[in-house]
Design a protein around this motif. Structure first.
Motif, PDB file in Angstrom:
ATOM      1  N   HIS A  28      -7.416   6.612 -39.138  1.00 17.37           N
ATOM      2  CA  HIS A  28      -7.794   5.863 -40.343  1.00 17.37           C
ATOM      3  C   HIS A  28      -8.358   4.473 -40.024  1.00 17.37           C
ATOM      4  CE1 HIS A  28      -4.324   3.128 -40.217  1.00 17.37           C
ATOM      5  NE2 HIS A  28      -3.548   4.172 -39.945  1.00 17.37           N
ATOM      6  N   GLY A  29      -8.820   3.799 -41.046  1.00 15.98           N
ATOM      7  CA  GLY A  29      -9.414   2.479 -40.897  1.00 15.98           C
ATOM      8  C   GLY A  29      -8.416   1.347 -41.122  1.00 15.98           C
ATOM      9  N   TYR A  30      -8.891   0.120 -40.972  1.00 17.90           N
ATOM     10  CA  TYR A  30      -8.069  -1.094 -41.104  1.00 17.90           C
ATOM     11  C   TYR A  30      -7.462  -1.183 -42.504  1.00 17.90           C
ATOM     12  CZ  TYR A  30      -6.799  -6.048 -41.081  1.00 17.90           C
ATOM     13  OH  TYR A  30      -6.104  -7.236 -41.164  1.00 17.90           O
ATOM     14  N   GLY A  31      -6.149  -1.427 -42.548  1.00 16.95           N
ATOM     15  CA  GLY A  31      -5.482  -1.641 -43.826  1.00 16.95           C
ATOM     16  C   GLY A  31      -5.157  -0.375 -44.584  1.00 16.95           C
ATOM     17  N   SER A  32      -5.485   0.786 -43.999  1.00 21.73           N
ATOM     18  CA  SER A  32      -5.201   2.064 -44.646  1.00 21.73           C
ATOM     19  C   SER A  32      -3.953   2.662 -43.986  1.00 21.73           C
ATOM     20  CB  SER A  32      -6.415   2.984 -44.519  1.00 21.73           C
ATOM     21  OG  SER A  32      -6.217   4.158 -45.253  1.00 21.73           O
ATOM     22  N   ASN A  33      -3.771   3.982 -44.130  1.00 21.92           N
ATOM     23  CA  ASN A  33      -2.625   4.626 -43.488  1.00 21.92           C
ATOM     24  C   ASN A  33      -2.932   6.098 -43.227  1.00 21.92           C
ATOM     25  OD1 ASN A  33      -1.982   6.211 -45.849  1.00 21.92           O
ATOM     26  ND2 ASN A  33      -1.081   4.369 -46.734  1.00 21.92           N
ATOM     27  N   GLU A  34      -1.950   6.788 -42.663  1.00 19.82           N
ATOM     28  CA  GLU A  34      -2.155   8.173 -42.218  1.00 19.82           C
ATOM     29  C   GLU A  34      -2.408   9.147 -43.376  1.00 19.82           C
ATOM     30  OE1 GLU A  34       1.968   7.745 -43.435  1.00 19.82           O
ATOM     31  OE2 GLU A  34       0.622   6.501 -42.260  1.00 19.82           O
ATOM     32  N   GLU A  35      -2.075   8.745 -44.610  1.00 18.80           N
ATOM     33  CA  GLU A  35      -2.276   9.662 -45.750  1.00 18.80           C
ATOM     34  C   GLU A  35      -3.737   9.709 -46.206  1.00 18.80           C
ATOM     35  OE1 GLU A  35       0.492   8.549 -48.747  1.00 18.80           O
ATOM     36  OE2 GLU A  35       2.228   9.166 -47.549  1.00 18.80           O
ATOM     37  N   ASP A  36      -4.501   8.669 -45.868  1.00 19.74           N
ATOM     38  CA  ASP A  36      -5.871   8.530 -46.355  1.00 19.74           C
ATOM     39  C   ASP A  36      -6.738   9.723 -45.942  1.00 19.74           C
ATOM     40  OD1 ASP A  36      -8.239   7.595 -47.343  1.00 19.74           O
ATOM     41  OD2 ASP A  36      -8.542   6.083 -45.793  1.00 19.74           O
ATOM     42  N   LEU A  37      -7.021   9.858 -44.664  1.00 21.43           N
ATOM     43  CA  LEU A  37      -7.885  10.947 -44.191  1.00 21.43           C
ATOM     44  C   LEU A  37      -7.193  12.304 -44.270  1.00 21.43           C
ATOM     45  CD1 LEU A  37      -9.563   9.293 -41.051  1.00 21.43           C
ATOM     46  CD2 LEU A  37     -10.533   9.560 -43.335  1.00 21.43           C
TER      47      LEU A  37
END
Length: 218
Positions: A28-37
């Motif tokens: 994932h990207g900066y400031g996100s988390n593992e649930e995003d993608l």
């Protein structure tokens, strides 16, 4: 959430069982988390292990980062390249742990990264091309400072890269991304580069195109 390896992660096991499986590792990207993608997981090929990794550095209130992004007094942005290199090698170690724990084919490791995750995916693939089958780099750019020294002499004949970017990306300028095909061409790396009419995000056509790319480079 699985916490027993060096990186916390979510996992979707293949619904079609084989002796060994390809891996798609989502970064994932900066400031996100593992649930995003991981929201993509159900749409990805059913015979893959799909693992979404949680970056090691907390970004309050609920996010994480692979490395810090700092600002000077003029609000110029600087990446913490030392942290990025540490995360690059942490991810490589994590892949080895996954291969040991699950029936994953070590010759079929595929990275799908967004933003910081894409920047690190380039760095991993160019530093350790023997460990990676393919890369999908969404809304990232090529940062030579976090790639192993002397990478230009590596053998890139086995890897393929899909790079994409939004034409109105307000976080990472499109001009940075447009340098990527030139770099990949100079290294004789099989690649596709595509642009979509979006900001810093993933267009539905982008998802469709990179899924096709993954199928093609199994």
């Amino acid at each position: 959430m699985n916490t027993e390896l060096s990186i916390n992660y979510l996992i979707k096991e293949p619904s079609i069982k084989k002796e060994k499986h390809a891996l798609i590792l989502l970064l994932h990207g900066y400031g996100s988390n593992e649930e995003d993608l991981f929201s993509f997981a159900s749409e990805l090929p059913e015979d893959y292990y799909v693992v979404s990794a949680q970056a090691p550095y907390q970004v309050p209130p609920y996010g994480y980062a692979w490395y810090a992004i700092n600002f000077d007094e003029n609000m110029n942005k600087f990446s913490d390249d030392n942290q990025a290199i540490e995360s690059r090698d942490l991810i490589v170690r994590f892949i080895a742990e996954l291969v040991e724990k699950y029936p994953i084919d070590s010759s079929n490791i595929n990275l799908v990264g967004f933003s910081q995750g894409a920047i690190l995916s380039y760095a991993i693939a160019l530093s350790y091309p023997e460990k990676i089958n393919s890369v999908v780099a969404l809304s990232g750019y090529f940062n030579e400072a976090i790639i192993k020294e002397g990478y230009q002499t590596n053998d890139f004949s086995k890897i393929a890269i899909f790079a994409s970017h939004g034409t109105v990306d307000q976080v990472i300028p499109i001009d940075w991304a447009r340098q990527t095909p030139t770099v990949l061409k100079s290294l004789n790396i099989t690649h596709e580069y595509k642009e979509y009419p979006v900001g810093h995000g993933v267009h539905p056509n982008n998802f469709y195109d990179f899924r096709q790319f993954l199928e093609k480079h199994k």
